[in-house]
Design a protein around this motif. Structure first.
Motif, PDB file in Angstrom:
ATOM      1  N   SER A 308      19.873  29.711  -9.449  1.00 54.00           N
ATOM      2  CA  SER A 308      20.133  29.379  -8.047  1.00 54.00           C
ATOM      3  C   SER A 308      21.587  28.928  -7.915  1.00 54.00           C
ATOM      4  N   MET A 309      21.957  28.460  -6.729  1.00 46.26           N
ATOM      5  CA  MET A 309      23.288  27.893  -6.529  1.00 46.26           C
ATOM      6  C   MET A 309      23.199  26.733  -5.551  1.00 46.26           C
ATOM      7  N   TYR A 314      31.696  17.749  -4.705  1.00 44.45           N
ATOM      8  CA  TYR A 314      32.989  18.048  -4.091  1.00 44.45           C
ATOM      9  C   TYR A 314      32.917  19.214  -3.101  1.00 44.45           C
ATOM     10  N   GLY A 315      31.710  19.704  -2.845  1.00 43.12           N
ATOM     11  CA  GLY A 315      31.543  20.797  -1.909  1.00 43.12           C
ATOM     12  C   GLY A 315      31.756  22.171  -2.511  1.00 43.12           C
ATOM     13  N   VAL A 316      31.875  22.241  -3.836  1.00 39.86           N
ATOM     14  CA  VAL A 316      32.045  23.517  -4.519  1.00 39.86           C
ATOM     15  C   VAL A 316      30.672  24.099  -4.825  1.00 39.86           C
ATOM     16  N   VAL A 317      30.453  25.368  -4.451  1.00 39.67           N
ATOM     17  CA  VAL A 317      29.169  26.011  -4.728  1.00 39.67           C
ATOM     18  C   VAL A 317      29.124  26.378  -6.209  1.00 39.67           C
ATOM     19  N   ALA A 499      33.860  29.181   0.397  1.00 35.26           N
ATOM     20  CA  ALA A 499      33.160  27.897   0.328  1.00 35.26           C
ATOM     21  C   ALA A 499      31.655  28.028   0.423  1.00 35.26           C
ATOM     22  N   GLU A 500      31.152  29.232   0.758  1.00 32.53           N
ATOM     23  CA  GLU A 500      29.704  29.423   0.896  1.00 32.53           C
ATOM     24  C   GLU A 500      29.115  30.230  -0.255  1.00 32.53           C
ATOM     25  N   ARG A 501      29.939  30.626  -1.217  1.00 31.47           N
ATOM     26  CA  ARG A 501      29.456  31.431  -2.339  1.00 31.47           C
ATOM     27  C   ARG A 501      29.993  30.874  -3.646  1.00 31.47           C
ATOM     28  N   THR A 502      29.334  31.259  -4.726  1.00 33.15           N
ATOM     29  CA  THR A 502      29.888  30.893  -6.026  1.00 33.15           C
ATOM     30  C   THR A 502      31.081  31.794  -6.306  1.00 33.15           C
ATOM     31  N   LEU A 553      37.120  23.464 -13.528  1.00 38.37           N
ATOM     32  CA  LEU A 553      37.112  22.189 -12.821  1.00 38.37           C
ATOM     33  C   LEU A 553      37.434  22.385 -11.345  1.00 38.37           C
ATOM     34  N   ARG A 554      38.259  23.415 -11.040  1.00 41.04           N
ATOM     35  CA  ARG A 554      38.671  23.648  -9.649  1.00 41.04           C
ATOM     36  C   ARG A 554      37.663  24.480  -8.865  1.00 41.04           C
ATOM     37  N   GLY A 555      36.742  25.205  -9.550  1.00 39.61           N
ATOM     38  CA  GLY A 555      35.759  25.919  -8.748  1.00 39.61           C
ATOM     39  C   GLY A 555      35.089  27.137  -9.337  1.00 39.61           C
ATOM     40  N   PHE A 556      35.588  27.693 -10.442  1.00 40.03           N
ATOM     41  CA  PHE A 556      34.898  28.836 -11.028  1.00 40.03           C
ATOM     42  C   PHE A 556      33.536  28.411 -11.577  1.00 40.03           C
ATOM     43  N   SER A 557      32.526  29.255 -11.342  1.00 40.24           N
ATOM     44  CA  SER A 557      31.168  28.989 -11.836  1.00 40.24           C
ATOM     45  C   SER A 557      30.784  29.876 -13.009  1.00 40.24           C
ATOM     46  N   ALA A 558      31.611  30.897 -13.290  1.00 46.35           N
ATOM     47  CA  ALA A 558      31.312  31.810 -14.394  1.00 46.35           C
ATOM     48  C   ALA A 558      32.569  32.603 -14.728  1.00 46.35           C
ATOM     49  N   ALA A 559      32.590  33.148 -15.938  1.00 43.49           N
ATOM     50  CA  ALA A 559      33.706  33.997 -16.345  1.00 43.49           C
ATOM     51  C   ALA A 559      33.224  35.020 -17.361  1.00 43.49           C
TER      52      ALA A 559
END
Length: 602
Positions: A308-309, A314-317, A499-502, A553-559
């Motif tokens: 899920s997400m 901090y408002g980061v998805v 801001a609404e997606r990963t 730390l700034r917002g990436f959820s995967a790589a």
């Protein structure tokens, strides 16, 4: 004396089969190529997610012929081919190209075990690329279009009293057609590889009752501690019953029954959750009962996991696994082999790349524009690795759009091309639905064949609401789906945010290191950046990894790092194409990879 004669006959037969086959060509090969026994090829049960006790493998030496398109059935064949290796591969023993103007014919004979006499006989094909027609005993029994999905036929009405003859015809236009084809092209170069034509996964027989379980699907729900089991029944009648039992090892947790056509929701109290760190699997037994008698039984398994997400503090998805923030990190995995092309030489080889990926500290694999045999996904389920599953690209590839994510032009497909895409993508999702390792569907990659993005994304999401959808990895961006996916080579960059997606880095890296003696093309190799030795390559990987860590730390959820192995002219793998050399310091890579994965919790 009789035992001695039998043993002698077996030895002579083995010698004869070996004499009829050897790998073709002089290209590099894996160590597993030397272990292939032409009379015992890929002998493991091919569909572990729904297993029956009885089956027969038809892999082995068949006869083949390559003829002009539209020709009649061959009267003579060209020689032997080792099924299920593609005809263009070394391990087929043929290594010939076919092309759109010709067709590939196969023939073989087999017998039905006498113990199957009261059963229906199902002929299974794991995958054949691309258009397939099948004859049993000179009767055409069916056809199939699609290079990545399994298909089967009930051949019982067409069987003889003794030996059976099977004929298969295949046509594959490679990049002359709109069909899904992944990295295959007529003229391989750069990131494009050798064509694959014909049978490339196991061919097998299975005896089933007249009333039988054709398909099953498991849908875990960790929030409610349940699993839903759905089954499709062939030949069932009103009053027939499906019985499902869940096991934790030898302990039966729950058993429930339903009428056919009804789903079952079973409680799994105090569920053991599946994750890469703890890939626990529950066992399933599914029985079909008619008139009080058990007429069919299959074994399966499932994992209790949730993808899920959720917005963090901090408002980061962020992507979540089992309701906890979880950074997904893994290699781009092409799934190609120097000796078998699409087909791994052995099951051990098929598993090997996953084991090495875990050894590197990764928790995810992006299966890039290819679909694997069912056993590969079971290995992922059991070893514990998340999978992003791409749809193999097809139709036309656009000119490179230089990351014009917002103003790229979608392809306008013909109705025929669109129908092919939808049929195969749905088939792939249905085929792989119950594997807990798969957490993301990727309908398009880098705008290759990308069309009707919003519609296809929503259709994909509706077909499987339990997983995330990455609409177009590195392709044209539309505000749809769950993921914004950037590609950047060679180093990581973060320059598009939603801001609404990963937000993920779907591809980066590509650090090249050509190693003499392990090259597909000794005089033509490339990476996005190239170095001369393992230390330089490892140091560059770590440099990029440290940059990526800050972006986590700034917002990436995967790589996703490019890539698991070298492939043909690409020399940017963690391993050489023949899997004989690890090109980086794996312990150093693992250390920094774990730092990246854990950075999300800092």
């Amino acid at each position: 004396m009789r035992n001695t004669i039998t043993l002698l006959f077996a030895v002579l037969l083995s010698f004869q089969l070996s004499a009829q086959w050897k790998p073709a060509g002089s290209k590099i090969k894996t160590a597993w190529a030397e272990k292939i026994d032409p009379k015992n090829v890929l002998s493991e049960y091919p569909r572990p997610i729904m297993e029956r006790a009885d089956w027969k493998n038809l892999n082995g030496l068949w006869e083949y012929a390559i003829q002009p398109k539209g020709s009649s059935k061959p009267t003579r064949y060209d020689g032997k081919i080792l099924v299920p290796f593609p005809v263009e591969s070394s391990l087929s023993g043929v290594m010939k190209e076919v092309g759109a103007s010709r067709e590939l014919w196969y023939t073989t004979s087999f017998t039905i075990p006498v113990t199957w006499s009261e059963k229906n006989i199902i002929l299974h094909f794991g995958a054949v690329d691309w258009r397939t027609e099948i004859w049993i005993n000179d009767i055409k029994i069916g056809s199939h279009e699609g290079g990545y999905t399994p298909f089967s036929f009930n051949i019982t009405p067409f069987l003889n009293a003794s030996e059976q003859n099977l004929v298969v015809k295949v046509w594959d236009p490679t990049n002359d057609g709109p069909q899904p084809r992944g990295k295959q092209v007529k003229e391989p170069e750069g990131i494009w590889y050798t064509p694959v034509t014909g049978i490339w996964q196991t061919v097998w027989l299975e005896p089933v009752a007249e009333k039988s379980i054709a398909h099953m699907k498991s849908v875990p729900d960790i929030d409610n501690s349940t699993v839903k089991i759905e089954t499709d029944i062939v030949g069932g009648t009103y009053g027939d019953i499906v019985e499902v039992s869940v096991f934790d090892g030898e302990s039966n947790i729950v058993t429930a029954k339903s009428s056919i056509g009804e789903s079952l929701v079973l409680n799994v109290p105090n569920a053991k959750l599946w994750s890469p760190e703890s890939p626990f699997l529950y066992d399933l037994t599914i029985k079909l009962i008619s008139d009080g008698k058990e007429v069919d039984e299959v074994k399966s398994y499932f994992g209790m996991r949730k993808i899920s997400m959720q917005k963090d503090q901090y408002g980061v998805v962020r992507m979540q696994l089992n309701n906890k923030d979880y950074f997904q990190f893994g290699p781009l995995d092409q799934g190609w082999w120097p000796d078998g092309l699409y087909t791994a030489p052995t099951d051990e080889a098929l598993k090997y790349d996953i084991v090495k990926t875990k050894e590197l500290g990764f928790n995810m694999i992006r299966k890039h524009v290819k679909v694997e045999p069912a056993r590969w996904y079971t290995h992922c389920d059991r070893l514990g690795i998340l999978v992003w599953q791409d749809m193999p690209n097809g139709d036309k590839s656009p000119q490179w759009q230089n990351h014009s994510y917002f103003d790229g032009t979608e392809l306008k497909r013909s109705a025929h091309s669109e129908a092919i895409y939808r049929k195969e993508w749905k088939g792939i999702m249905d085929y792989l639905y119950s594997h807990p390792s798969i957490v993301v569907w990727v309908p398009f990659n880098e705008a290759w064949g990308q069309f009707k993005t919003e519609e296809i994304t929503e259709w994909t999401k509706a077909h499987d609401p339990s997983r995330l959808v990455n609409s177009a990895s590195g392709g044209n961006f539309y505000r749809t789906g769950d993921i914004v996916d950037l590609h950047n080579y060679p180093g990581p960059k973060m320059y598009l945010y939603d801001a609404e997606r990963t937000n993920v880095l779907g591809e980066y890296g590509g650090i090249g290191l050509p190693l003499e003696g392990h090259l597909w093309k000794p005089d033509n190799n490339w990476g996005y950046i190239k170095f001369k030795n393992s230390k330089e390559t490892t140091d560059e990987y770590i440099k990029y990894a440290k940059e990526l860590k800050q972006m986590v730390l700034r917002g990436f959820s995967a790589a996703v790092y490019t890539q698991t192995t070298d492939v043909e002219g690409e020399v940017n793998g963690f391993m050489t194409y023949d899997r004989k050399v690890d090109k980086m310091d794996f312990s150093a890579v693992k250390k920094i990879n774990l730092e990246i994965i854990n950075a999300i919790h800092e």
